[in-house]
Design a protein around this motif. Sequence first.
Motif, mmCIF file in Angstrom:
data_model
loop_
_atom_site.group_PDB
_atom_site.id
_atom_site.type_symbol
_atom_site.label_atom_id
_atom_site.label_comp_id
_atom_site.label_asym_id
_atom_site.label_seq_id
_atom_site.Cartn_x
_atom_site.Cartn_y
_atom_site.Cartn_z
ATOM 1 N N ARG A 119 -4.121 -6.510 -3.067
ATOM 2 C CA ARG A 119 -3.360 -5.138 -3.087
ATOM 3 C C ARG A 119 -2.467 -5.050 -4.414
ATOM 4 O O ARG A 119 -2.302 -4.029 -5.042
ATOM 5 C CB ARG A 119 -2.340 -4.980 -2.044
ATOM 6 N N ILE A 137 -5.241 -4.159 -7.121
ATOM 7 C CA ILE A 137 -5.973 -2.952 -7.157
ATOM 8 C C ILE A 137 -4.861 -1.947 -7.454
ATOM 9 O O ILE A 137 -5.348 -0.637 -7.368
ATOM 10 C CB ILE A 137 -6.818 -2.830 -5.998
ATOM 11 N N LEU A 170 -2.267 -1.139 -5.770
ATOM 12 C CA LEU A 170 -1.659 -0.606 -4.356
ATOM 13 C C LEU A 170 -0.054 -1.247 -4.175
ATOM 14 O O LEU A 170 0.624 -0.449 -3.816
ATOM 15 C CB LEU A 170 -2.463 -0.821 -3.151
ATOM 16 N N ALA A 218 -3.262 1.869 -13.123
ATOM 17 C CA ALA A 218 -3.850 1.963 -11.566
ATOM 18 C C ALA A 218 -4.392 3.126 -11.285
ATOM 19 O O ALA A 218 -5.898 2.936 -10.513
ATOM 20 C CB ALA A 218 -2.914 1.524 -10.450
ATOM 21 N N GLU A 219 -4.248 4.162 -11.657
ATOM 22 C CA GLU A 219 -4.895 5.368 -11.351
ATOM 23 C C GLU A 219 -6.363 5.648 -12.233
ATOM 24 O O GLU A 219 -7.101 5.832 -11.393
ATOM 25 C CB GLU A 219 -4.098 6.480 -12.055
ATOM 26 N N ARG A 241 -8.843 3.040 -10.471
ATOM 27 C CA ARG A 241 -9.385 3.329 -9.060
ATOM 28 C C ARG A 241 -10.448 3.885 -9.085
ATOM 29 O O ARG A 241 -11.354 3.765 -8.173
ATOM 30 C CB ARG A 241 -8.169 4.434 -8.641
ATOM 31 N N TYR A 289 -13.156 -0.863 -2.806
ATOM 32 C CA TYR A 289 -12.205 -1.640 -1.926
ATOM 33 C C TYR A 289 -12.625 -1.418 -0.377
ATOM 34 O O TYR A 289 -12.637 -0.329 -0.010
ATOM 35 C CB TYR A 289 -10.655 -1.082 -2.315
#
Length: 309
Positions: A49, A52, A54, A73-74, A77, A82
Amino acid sequence: MTDCVIRAEKLSRHFGDVTAVQNLDLNVTRGSIYGFLGPNGSGKTTAIRMLIGLLKPSSGTAEVLGFPLPGGAEKLRLRIGYMTQKFSLYDDLTVQENLRFIATIFGLPVQQQRPRVEELLNLYKLLKNRHQLAGSMSGGQRQRLSLAAATLHKPALLFLDEPTSAVDPQSRRDFWEQLFDLSDQGTTIMVSTHYMDEAERCHKLAILETGIKRADGAPNELMRNMNARVVEINTSNPRELKHRLLEVPEVISAAQLGARLRVLVGNRISDPVAYLTRQPFIGIRDNLAEVRPSLEDVFVTSTGPGRQW
């Protein structure tokens, strides 16, 4: 472009007084299958997590597909897939509706959605299930649907968190064949598992215990460099012999496999068969032989009391 798609240095995550992941260093190369091996609570899910985007790390740095985390992160994505431990698609939508919904979420152009969904239905043997509600599917069917959804947008990097924990052995084997196909096509895969046979299929893996990486490398390399030798004993009284062996100073562990005992002896002993044969409770009918280490042996010597060796 660098071959390293995941790089982490001293990555840590704390939840109050609990340290879920501690000083994790990682380097994962493009197109490889990299495994996290460890029991529940070892930090596998928390590490994924963070990688990725989160979860925000408490300390340390990470870069995934060239994007620094958590800041990137954005953007990351749209480049990753996932697959969570539990089935996370919609039970009250059909297989086809779930895939079309995921295609829309990832911004796949309308003219590309139908052919891509058809391709995945065929690839993952879901053509006959296209109009079936996802909630009525078997564990193996849900697994195939989840993998189809995770790869719908053709991600460069795929994260799988204990993806085979609720399926039968044949479905697990079929699933891994699909992972090798993806790897051959250039997809990098990070998978967490507590199954030894699955971990042995990975190109490289890390063994985690209470959030700490205890070992890291290719399975064959880890077995070759293990700090113990393995002896199997065929005996008529394995239970009693096991308890006696555990009292021997150089014995790390003894596990019963049917009528056999699998005994790990510290590397300080150059001839473990001769060493064990000299023990007074070993009988003339007990048959001893040194055998090839397994990944489970590596796990035993890397974690818990075995780590002291």
